[in-house]
Enzyme design. Structure first.
Site, PDB file in Angstrom:
ATOM      1  N   ASP A 476      18.414   8.346 -20.072  1.00  0.00           N
ATOM      2  CA  ASP A 476      18.723   7.350 -21.089  1.00  0.00           C
ATOM      3  C   ASP A 476      19.774   6.410 -20.484  1.00  0.00           C
ATOM      4  O   ASP A 476      20.487   6.788 -19.555  1.00  0.00           O
ATOM      5  CB  ASP A 476      19.266   8.091 -22.325  1.00  0.00           C
ATOM      6  CG  ASP A 476      19.819   7.133 -23.363  1.00  0.00           C
ATOM      7  OD1 ASP A 476      19.118   6.168 -23.689  1.00  0.00           O
ATOM      8  OD2 ASP A 476      20.944   7.352 -23.833  1.00  0.00           O
ATOM      9  N   ASP A 674      22.008  11.575 -24.416  1.00  0.00           N
ATOM     10  CA  ASP A 674      23.185  11.989 -25.200  1.00  0.00           C
ATOM     11  C   ASP A 674      23.070  11.676 -26.681  1.00  0.00           C
ATOM     12  O   ASP A 674      23.988  11.942 -27.442  1.00  0.00           O
ATOM     13  CB  ASP A 674      24.446  11.314 -24.648  1.00  0.00           C
ATOM     14  CG  ASP A 674      24.514   9.839 -25.037  1.00  0.00           C
ATOM     15  OD1 ASP A 674      23.448   9.204 -25.178  1.00  0.00           O
ATOM     16  OD2 ASP A 674      25.637   9.320 -25.205  1.00  0.00           O
ATOM     17  N   ASP A 678      17.356  10.821 -28.263  1.00  0.00           N
ATOM     18  CA  ASP A 678      16.892  11.520 -27.062  1.00  0.00           C
ATOM     19  C   ASP A 678      16.420  12.940 -27.358  1.00  0.00           C
ATOM     20  O   ASP A 678      15.785  13.570 -26.518  1.00  0.00           O
ATOM     21  CB  ASP A 678      18.031  11.595 -26.024  1.00  0.00           C
ATOM     22  CG  ASP A 678      18.548  10.224 -25.623  1.00  0.00           C
ATOM     23  OD1 ASP A 678      17.710   9.337 -25.389  1.00  0.00           O
ATOM     24  OD2 ASP A 678      19.770  10.040 -25.562  1.00  0.00           O
TER      25      ASP A 678
END
Length: 786
Positions: A476, A674, A678
């Site tokens: 990410d 995080d 996700d």
């Protein structure tokens, strides 16, 4: 009850008024559950606007009192019509097994788990196995003292006498084998019945043979030939049976606790929704109603700082909504009438009235919950190396035991039947190694301790095993590659001095609740710029802010605000476009009608990110960035960091789909993230890597957590995983090697040379040596340099 009076008179009276009954007196219908209530039986009741409501129990009374409108308007009946189906249960090892109720897997015997990922009650198998573990340990300790004491100079058997010692062993071992180990025997029998030979087969055969032989030797010692007696007493293997059971229970309880924690991810997601929503009723009154009572079409008020309760559409007001849960981006999004908003996102400043469009299982958050639960189910534990070896080892051992029995029966000395039995049983006993129970747990426990020291928290052993084989890392952007919060990066002065411009814009933004204002004010404070008072402050929705600082009229915001103020310049637009190409958010500052500066804000890349990606490339890993941010910003970051591939503007389900697409191509995928967005991808990947600085749900969905929240942790985690896997393989070699040598000896291969069958002392020594080798090898991981 002043708030709870909506529509009381519009409800038809027959549900609530008393119905005469010559035998039993007046009755009423409970408006919550629909049961008939005897109004003279002292049951709970409520009076609203002169109308009486009677309840079958305090529970129904409390539900009604919390949300009268819901029941009086027939909301409970509407909800019942669209209620979801019951939860199904599945086996964590065999996802093809699906049942309507909890129970045991017909293939492996493991307890079935809820398919929605959230256990509604305590884990009965964990409670049961923990109880059985303590009974096994309580018996194993005195058994070890009895049997091993003489080896370390504690002549306990001499003190109490050999006969009493053997009977004590029988008394201690019997409840463990006949009661505590019962689930293992059930699984072992299942493995034989379904021809899925595994550890349970070995345990059942080994423990059964050790205990059964020992009981016969204790009760009927005269049946044994003199050659197998030790100083006139029969050999018994009670401690081997009990220690094996205790060791296996330790592993099982640890595994059950780890599996129970997978539900924590779902619970963390569900906690993002508020427990209540402020419903605006038809008569204009409003109160906080339980979230589960909200229906499509309900009007809800969302105040500043509150979480949006369900998915819906803004019908009144404007605000900025923190949508990082969905997009992962740190900059909140402006919302006005007609805009869609998502349950679980945070309302930053203004007050909204929204219309609920999706509730219950149809909300975006519920869909994320379903995706995480589905991904965790599909991520069934991979078959252990021990089971793989056991699938070949078990049939071989059984074959050797049968051959040994046949050879001794037909060619052995008299009484041949006894020699045959002893040889066959000895083979089965020595084939069930204590070391096998230690091989994986010892390495994993040592590795997880070493990892924790280096900021790598391992939640499940299988994650380490899979991490060693990873060849693609999906990352990410926000909070993983970058700091996860906006900060001031550029002040392009078109007129005046940078510090003076920062002082003006910082002073103006002091009064703003816009999320980017904090980045500018913080930058001014870091540079010790003294901020001034602002007067005539005004927020212009969707454009920016206006105000007066030190006598100068200021405007700060987007290009539309500059056009409104008549402060435009082609040159400024070109400079802003260049900043935007670098993935920055550019804003304009006007002073007294003139454009004086371009201020750029961005989410800065973490200092360690570039070197970490280079290290991952050196290890032969492909790095792909998947982000909810726009393509221009994403590509700018990817160029700077030398990332192999970019997927921009992706939603949570897109990230999960990317992971599944890569896995379908045969790739072993690690996902690092995080945020809540996700979580589905983290759960779907071969290994989920959560940044310890991120959302709780990301941490709960991942197999490994990187405490320091940067990518260098991935490099450390991979080195730890590869070394641990190698260590486990070495341990399994030690565990099986001793047995591979011991089995033919137990079968009597040395009898022509020695004239005796395998000594029980020798078998015990071989078992101990294999366990010591495994423990010593696993402890080497403590010195691993990460």
């Amino acid at each position: 009850m002043a708030d709870h009076t909506e529509n009381a008179h519009s409800k038809s009276a027959h549900d609530h008024t008393h119905h005469g009954n010559s035998d039993n007196g007046a009755t009423a219908i409970d408006p919550v559950c629909g049961m008939k209530v005897d109004v003279n039986a002292g049951k709970p009741s409520l009076t609203i606007k002169g109308e009486d409501y009677h309840f079958c129990s305090q529970k129904c009374h409390d539900k009604f009192e919390a949300d009268p409108y819901f029941y009086m308007s027939g909301g409970n009946k509407k909800k019942a019509e669209t209620a979801p189906k019951n939860v199904k249960y599945t086996c964590p090892m065999h996802p093809e097994i699906v049942r309507d109720e909890p129970g045991s897997c017909p293939i492996c015997g493991m307890a079935l788990e809820p398919m929605d990922g959230v256990a509604s009650e305590e884990n009965h198998e964990l409670v049961d196995f923990t109880r059985r573990l303590w009974v096994s340990v309580a018996a194993a300790i005195p058994l070890l003292i009895l049997t091993m004491g003489p080896m370390i100079g504690l002549p306990i058997r001499q003190w109490i006498g050999e006969n009493i010692a053997i009977w004590l062993e029988l008394i201690l071992a019997t409840p463990v084998v006949l009661w505590a180990a019962q689930p293992f025997f059930a699984r072992g029998w299942n493995s034989i019945r379904t021809t899925n030979y595994n550890m349970w087969t070995l345990i059942m055969l080994g423990v059964g043979a050790a205990y059964g032989f020992s009981v016969v030797a204790t009760l009927f010692p005269g049946l044994l030939p003199a050659e197998v007696l030790v100083m006139g007493h029969p050999p018994v293997y009670y401690e081997a049976a009990v220690v094996i059971i205790a060791l296996v229970f330790v592993g099982q309880v640890l595994e059950l606790r780890a599996r129970e924690r997978t539900g924590d991810a779902i619970r963390a997601l569900l906690d993002l929704s508020p427990k209540t929503a402020r419903r605006i009723n038809d008569d204009g009154s409003e109160y906080d109603a339980p979230l589960e009572n909200i229906l499509i079409g309900d009007r809800l008020r969302v105040r500043p700082g509150e979480a949006v309760p369900v998915d819906g559409e803004v019908i009144e007001g404007s605000t900025a909504i923190d949508e990082s849960m969905i997009s992962g981006e740190p900059v909140p999004v402006e919302k006005n009438v007609g805009d869609k908003i998502t349950g679980g996102t945070i309302n930053k400043n203004g007050t909204l009235v929204m219309n609920a469009t999706h509730v219950g299982e149809e909300t975006m958050l519920s869909k994320i919950v379903a995706m995480v639960a589905s991904a965790q189910r599909s991520q069934a534990p991979i078959q252990g190396l021990a089971d793989k070896v056991a699938s070949y080892f078990v049939p071989a051992v059984v074959a050797i035991a049968i051959i040994a029995f046949g050879v001794w029966f037909f060619f052995g000395p008299s009484p041949s039947i006894l020699y045959a039995l002893i040889a066959a049983v000895s083979v089965l006993i020595i084939a069930c190694p204590c070391a096998l129970g230690l091989a994986t747990p010892m390495s994993v426990m040592t590795a997880t301790g070493r990892g924790a020291q280096a900021g790598v928290l391992v939640r499940e052993a299988s994650a380490l095993e899979r991490m060693a084989e990873v060849d693609v890392v999906v990352v990410d952007k926000t909070g993983t590659l970058t700091e996860g919060k906006p900060s001031l990066t550029d002040i392009v002065a078109l007129a005046g001095d940078e510090d003076e411009l920062l002082q003006l814009v910082g002073s103006l933004e002091q009064g703003s609740e816009h999320p980017l204002a904090e980045a500018i004010v913080n930058a001014a404070k870091e540079k010790n710029v003294a901020l001034s008072e602002t007067s005539d402050f005004e927020a212009v929705t969707g454009k920016g802010v206006l105000g007066t600082v030190s006598g100068a009229k200021l405007g700060f915001g987007n290009w539309a605000l500059m056009q409104q103020l008549g402060a435009t310049s082609d040159d400024a637009q070109d400079k802003a476009a260049a900043l935007q190409e670098q993935g920055k958010t550019a804003m304009y500052l006007a002073k007294d009608g003139d454009l004086v500066a371009i201020i750029a804000v961005a989410d800065k890349i973490k200092p360690t990110t570039k070197s970490a990606i280079a290290a991952l490339h050196e290890q032969g890993l492909e790095v792909i960035m998947a982000t909810g941010d726009n393509e221009r910003t994403a590509k700018a970051v990817a160029r700077d960091l030398n990332i192999d591939d970019v997927r921009a503007g992706v939603l949570p389900e897109d990230k999960k789909a990317l992971v599944e697409e890569l896995r379908a191509k045969g790739k072993k995928v690690a996902m690092a993230g995080d945020g809540v967005n996700d979580a589905p991808a983290l759960a779907a990947a071969d290994v989920g890597l959560a940044m310890g600085t991120g959302a709780d749900v990301a941490v709960e969905s991942a197999g490994i957590t990187l405490l320091k929240g940067d990518l260098t942790g991935i490099v450390r985690a991979r080195k730890l995983a590869k070394t641990t896997l190698r260590n486990i393989k070495q341990n399994l070699f030690f565990a099986f090697a001793y047995n591979s040598v011991g089995v033919p000896v137990a079968a009597g291969i040395l009898f022509p040379l020695t004239g005796a069958l395998l000594s029980p002392m020798l078998a015990a020594a071989a078992m101990s040596l294999s366990s010591v080798s495994v423990i010593g090898n696993a402890l080497r991981l403590r010195g691993l340099k990460l």
